[in-house]
Design an enzyme around this catalytic site. Sequence first.
Site, short mmCIF file in Angstrom:
data_model
loop_
_atom_site.label_atom_id
_atom_site.label_comp_id
_atom_site.label_asym_id
_atom_site.label_seq_id
_atom_site.Cartn_x
_atom_site.Cartn_y
_atom_site.Cartn_z
N SER A 240 0.84 -1.19 0.00
CA SER A 240 0.00 0.00 0.00
C SER A 240 0.88 1.24 0.00
CB SER A 240 -0.92 0.00 1.23
OG SER A 240 -0.14 0.31 2.37
N LYS A 241 0.21 2.36 -0.12
CA LYS A 241 0.90 3.65 -0.22
C LYS A 241 1.90 3.86 0.90
CE LYS A 241 -2.13 6.94 -1.98
NZ LYS A 241 -3.16 7.77 -1.53
N ARG A 242 1.58 3.31 2.06
CA ARG A 242 2.47 3.59 3.18
C ARG A 242 3.81 2.87 3.03
NH1 ARG A 242 1.98 -0.36 6.93
NH2 ARG A 242 0.35 -1.60 5.95
N HIS A 243 3.88 1.87 2.14
CA HIS A 243 5.17 1.20 1.90
C HIS A 243 6.03 1.97 0.91
CE1 HIS A 243 2.67 -2.42 3.06
NE2 HIS A 243 3.66 -2.44 3.92
N GLY A 244 5.40 2.73 0.05
CA GLY A 244 6.15 3.43 -0.99
C GLY A 244 5.27 3.62 -2.21
#
Length: 467
Positions: A240-244
């Site tokens: 998800s976005k929080r990973h990159g």
Amino acid sequence: MPVTVRFAPSPTGFLHIGGARTALFNWLYARHHGGTFRLRIEDTDRARSTQAAVEAILGGLSWLGLDWDGAPVMQSQRIERHAEAARRLLAAGRAYYCYCTPAELAAMRERQRAEGRSIRYEGIWRDRDPREAPPGVEPVIRLKAPQTGETVIRDHVQGEVSVANAQLDDLVILRADGTPTYNLSVVVDDHDMEITHVIRGDDHLTNAFRQTQIYRALDWPVPEFAHVPLIHGPDGTKLSKRHGALGVEAYREMGYLPETLRNYLLRLGWSHGDDEIISTEQAIAWFDIDGVGRAAARFDFAKLDSLNGHYIRSTSDERLVELVAPRIEHLLGRSLDGAARARLQAGMAGLKPRAKTLVQLAQSARFYVAVRPIALDEKAERAIAGAGATLRALAAELVGTQWSAAALESRLRGFAEERGLTLGAVAQPLRAALTGSTVSPPIFEIMTVLGREETIARLEDAAAMAN
Ligand code: GLU
């Protein structure tokens, strides 16, 4: 039957990195078998689909080098054909009109919830006479799904998976407004496009059961399925976005090469022995869908970087100049002339072993095309402090020195020795003066690329600053 596969993205954003891997697997499968790779844009959700997203997908695929065969099929243009299939099922008695009102369906769900049962349509209109239809209700069309036995899929990745038909209710295939539902559209399109293998994310596995029932009802052959596990982040949760970054475009921006991403995405879920670096030719020769693992692969950013470093090192200097020049122009806010490009080209061999991305490469190449007097970073300023006289003397010395890396090195050593200095005590301010920084490729190489005139002028600039 010749292999025909497809990539079927919904154009609601960018080309997702997971979608890119699905596209890659399909493309490789087609190329490996000398088959066909089709593209279908699933744009029936008009509210969420945008032209910009379609272009982002086509652009992302082209950048990755995943060329598709024939024109892309736009699903929204085939709605009439999908509806026709629904009506054909109706005429054959394999589908039926359902006149349940939204209120009735809500009440049914409520009752099921209260009784702790699973939520499913109970086949109310399955065998009921349509003449009993209440006035004013536009019916939907539902598939008359099998109620006993099970639906089995022999998936190339997941193995044999089955569901009891009692668990699947009679799916709506045509809405009251005459528009087809998702699973019907997918089946009709895959059939008409003569798709032999459906390779996609395993979030579609449950759809595969529904779709299998629709194929059977239409008396159409069911394609082979391969449901590939989704990509996870380094922490093991769904990427998800929080990973990159999630969009292929962002990876391009960050300075990854398309061949890096192809190689990286290939290894994300598929392997060939211990090989990490796999060329596209090898991938085409070796790829097989049965080699895709069942466990979700974890995205590893450090690995991506190291792979990109490898591909940057093995890319020709000419191509790297082409890729990096626009980035440098953007950084500098001006365009580069022929001489500046020639300098980049000459310096590239020394720069590329150090870069993990094109962003880093552009950053590290800037000094070659900087206009005098070049800016010095803080460390470089410190390196030249107090070295004005040394730099000036060195500039004078270089006027008559033969201009080759070997001759320059021996002259510099002699120069240091004569003054009772270490080589480093000369090389550090020299590096700072020529590059504006304290890390760079070998200094003698830089001098040969910059040439005598520019080298001496930069030394004098720095000497003046150091005083
Ligand atoms: N449009 C679907 C998606 O974007 C893919 C459907 C399919 O591959 O069958 O996830």
